[in-house]
Design a protein around this motif. Structure first.
Motif, PDB file in Angstrom:
ATOM      1  N   UNK A  13       1.209  -1.706  -0.102  1.00  0.00           N
ATOM      2  CA  UNK A  13      -0.045   0.078   0.031  1.00  0.00           C
ATOM      3  C   UNK A  13       1.486   1.291   0.226  1.00  0.00           C
ATOM      4  N   UNK A  14       2.085   1.256   0.662  1.00  0.00           N
ATOM      5  CA  UNK A  14       2.484   2.343   0.482  1.00  0.00           C
ATOM      6  C   UNK A  14       3.182   2.486  -0.937  1.00  0.00           C
ATOM      7  N   UNK A  15       4.024   1.780  -1.045  1.00  0.00           N
ATOM      8  CA  UNK A  15       4.047   1.762  -2.461  1.00  0.00           C
ATOM      9  C   UNK A  15       3.459   2.176  -3.436  1.00  0.00           C
ATOM     10  N   UNK A  16       1.938   1.672  -3.625  1.00  0.00           N
ATOM     11  CA  UNK A  16       1.544   2.052  -4.396  1.00  0.00           C
ATOM     12  C   UNK A  16       1.297   3.762  -4.406  1.00  0.00           C
ATOM     13  N   UNK A  17       0.834   3.923  -2.922  1.00  0.00           N
ATOM     14  CA  UNK A  17       1.134   6.064  -2.438  1.00  0.00           C
ATOM     15  C   UNK A  17       2.214   6.190  -3.261  1.00  0.00           C
ATOM     16  N   UNK A  18       3.323   5.806  -2.987  1.00  0.00           N
ATOM     17  CA  UNK A  18       4.530   6.731  -3.777  1.00  0.00           C
ATOM     18  C   UNK A  18       4.095   6.195  -5.297  1.00  0.00           C
ATOM     19  N   UNK A  19       3.647   5.481  -5.602  1.00  0.00           N
ATOM     20  CA  UNK A  19       3.827   5.276  -6.729  1.00  0.00           C
ATOM     21  C   UNK A  19       2.431   6.113  -8.198  1.00  0.00           C
ATOM     22  N   UNK A  20       1.326   6.233  -7.341  1.00  0.00           N
ATOM     23  CA  UNK A  20       0.084   6.733  -7.789  1.00  0.00           C
ATOM     24  C   UNK A  20       0.592   8.195  -8.429  1.00  0.00           C
ATOM     25  N   UNK A  21       0.975   8.908  -7.258  1.00  0.00           N
ATOM     26  CA  UNK A  21       0.828  10.555  -8.066  1.00  0.00           C
ATOM     27  C   UNK A  21       1.766  10.127  -9.425  1.00  0.00           C
ATOM     28  N   UNK A  38      17.014  -1.365  -6.137  1.00  0.00           N
ATOM     29  CA  UNK A  38      18.018  -2.105  -5.657  1.00  0.00           C
ATOM     30  C   UNK A  38      17.767  -2.873  -3.704  1.00  0.00           C
ATOM     31  N   UNK A  39      18.010  -2.117  -3.525  1.00  0.00           N
ATOM     32  CA  UNK A  39      18.619  -2.234  -1.674  1.00  0.00           C
ATOM     33  C   UNK A  39      16.748  -1.471  -1.694  1.00  0.00           C
ATOM     34  N   UNK A  40      16.001  -0.895  -2.425  1.00  0.00           N
ATOM     35  CA  UNK A  40      14.582  -0.370  -1.578  1.00  0.00           C
ATOM     36  C   UNK A  40      13.392  -1.327  -2.189  1.00  0.00           C
ATOM     37  N   UNK A  41      14.045  -2.527  -3.350  1.00  0.00           N
ATOM     38  CA  UNK A  41      13.201  -3.650  -3.549  1.00  0.00           C
ATOM     39  C   UNK A  41      13.934  -5.136  -2.756  1.00  0.00           C
ATOM     40  N   UNK A  42      14.669  -5.248  -2.357  1.00  0.00           N
ATOM     41  CA  UNK A  42      14.748  -5.844  -1.693  1.00  0.00           C
ATOM     42  C   UNK A  42      14.092  -5.674  -0.271  1.00  0.00           C
ATOM     43  N   UNK A  43      14.342  -4.239   0.416  1.00  0.00           N
ATOM     44  CA  UNK A  43      13.877  -4.420   1.494  1.00  0.00           C
ATOM     45  C   UNK A  43      12.273  -4.229   1.901  1.00  0.00           C
ATOM     46  N   UNK A  44      11.156  -3.705   0.232  1.00  0.00           N
ATOM     47  CA  UNK A  44      10.244  -4.152   0.416  1.00  0.00           C
ATOM     48  C   UNK A  44       9.154  -5.385  -0.283  1.00  0.00           C
ATOM     49  N   UNK A  45      10.671  -6.439   0.097  1.00  0.00           N
ATOM     50  CA  UNK A  45      10.144  -7.966  -0.952  1.00  0.00           C
ATOM     51  C   UNK A  45       9.648  -7.785  -2.281  1.00  0.00           C
ATOM     52  N   UNK A  46       9.473  -7.122  -2.482  1.00  0.00           N
ATOM     53  CA  UNK A  46       9.689  -6.832  -4.057  1.00  0.00           C
ATOM     54  C   UNK A  46      10.198  -7.818  -4.718  1.00  0.00           C
ATOM     55  N   UNK A  47      11.299  -7.536  -4.639  1.00  0.00           N
ATOM     56  CA  UNK A  47      12.442  -8.792  -5.081  1.00  0.00           C
ATOM     57  C   UNK A  47      11.920  -9.926  -5.550  1.00  0.00           C
ATOM     58  N   UNK A  48      10.782 -10.677  -4.283  1.00  0.00           N
ATOM     59  CA  UNK A  48      10.723 -12.172  -3.930  1.00  0.00           C
ATOM     60  C   UNK A  48       9.110 -12.450  -4.883  1.00  0.00           C
ATOM     61  N   UNK A  49       9.044 -11.493  -5.566  1.00  0.00           N
ATOM     62  CA  UNK A  49       7.182 -11.418  -6.427  1.00  0.00           C
ATOM     63  C   UNK A  49       7.747 -12.042  -8.205  1.00  0.00           C
ATOM     64  N   UNK A  50       6.885 -13.660  -7.467  1.00  0.00           N
ATOM     65  CA  UNK A  50       7.426 -13.874  -8.995  1.00  0.00           C
ATOM     66  C   UNK A  50       7.593 -13.425 -10.763  1.00  0.00           C
TER      67      UNK A  50
END
Length: 163
Positions: A13-21, A38-50
């Motif tokens: 939800x935080x990522x979406x709130x950041x991306x939408x504007x 890369x650090x943000x992707x890892x910290x958010x867990x997005x790098x684990x998405x299929x």
């Protein structure tokens, strides 16, 4: 829900709130994996998405960017595509390849026994031995993507229909 699921939902939800504007400002859509380090992707867990989950997230970001009110709040689901574009509602296509198959790479064209031609967009495989007219399944993915499957144990080729 487990604590991990709750944290993942809050993070998304935080990522979406950041991306939408950015999307609402009329900027060209940039996939989320190219917006974050890369650090943000890892910290958010997005790098684990299929890959399928990543495609869905990017499609939701893209589609929902036009569904917000002037205040940026989403009040309803995106409208259905009136043009009937190919998507998950389409069933798989079963058939056989014409000729022998040694493998594939981007640009390889598959001809099916029903006359359809499918071209490889992504994926590369070299088979240990040639297959003669193997049975195949072309399966739909999210956002109109299609994947050609020879065997469940082999990777799928991302394909698009050319005829």
């Amino acid at each position: 829900m487990t604590r991990l699921n709750v944290l993942a939902s809050l993070l998304l939800a935080s990522i979406l709130a950041f991306a939408m504007p950015h999307a609402l400002a009329g900027s060209t859509h940039v996939d989320i994996e190219h917006r974050l380090s890369t650090e943000q992707l890892h910290a958010t867990g997005i790098d684990t998405l299929s890959p399928a989950q990543m495609e869905l997230l990017n499609r939701l970001l893209r589609d929902n960017a036009t569904d917000a009110g002037p205040d940026g709040i989403y009040r309803h689901a995106p409208p259905q595509d009136p043009h009937g574009h190919v998507g998950l509602e389409d069933g798989p296509i079963h058939g056989r390849l014409r000729g022998a198959l040694d493998g594939w790479q981007p640009g390889t064209v598959f001809e099916l026994d029903n006359g359809q031609l499918w071209k490889v967009l992504k994926g590369k495989v070299k088979l240990p031995e040639s297959l003669q007219a193997p049975p195949i399944v072309v399966v739909p993915g999210v956002a109109g993507r299609w994947f050609l499957q020879i065997d469940e144990d082999l990777p799928k080729a991302r394909v698009y229909r050319i005829d």
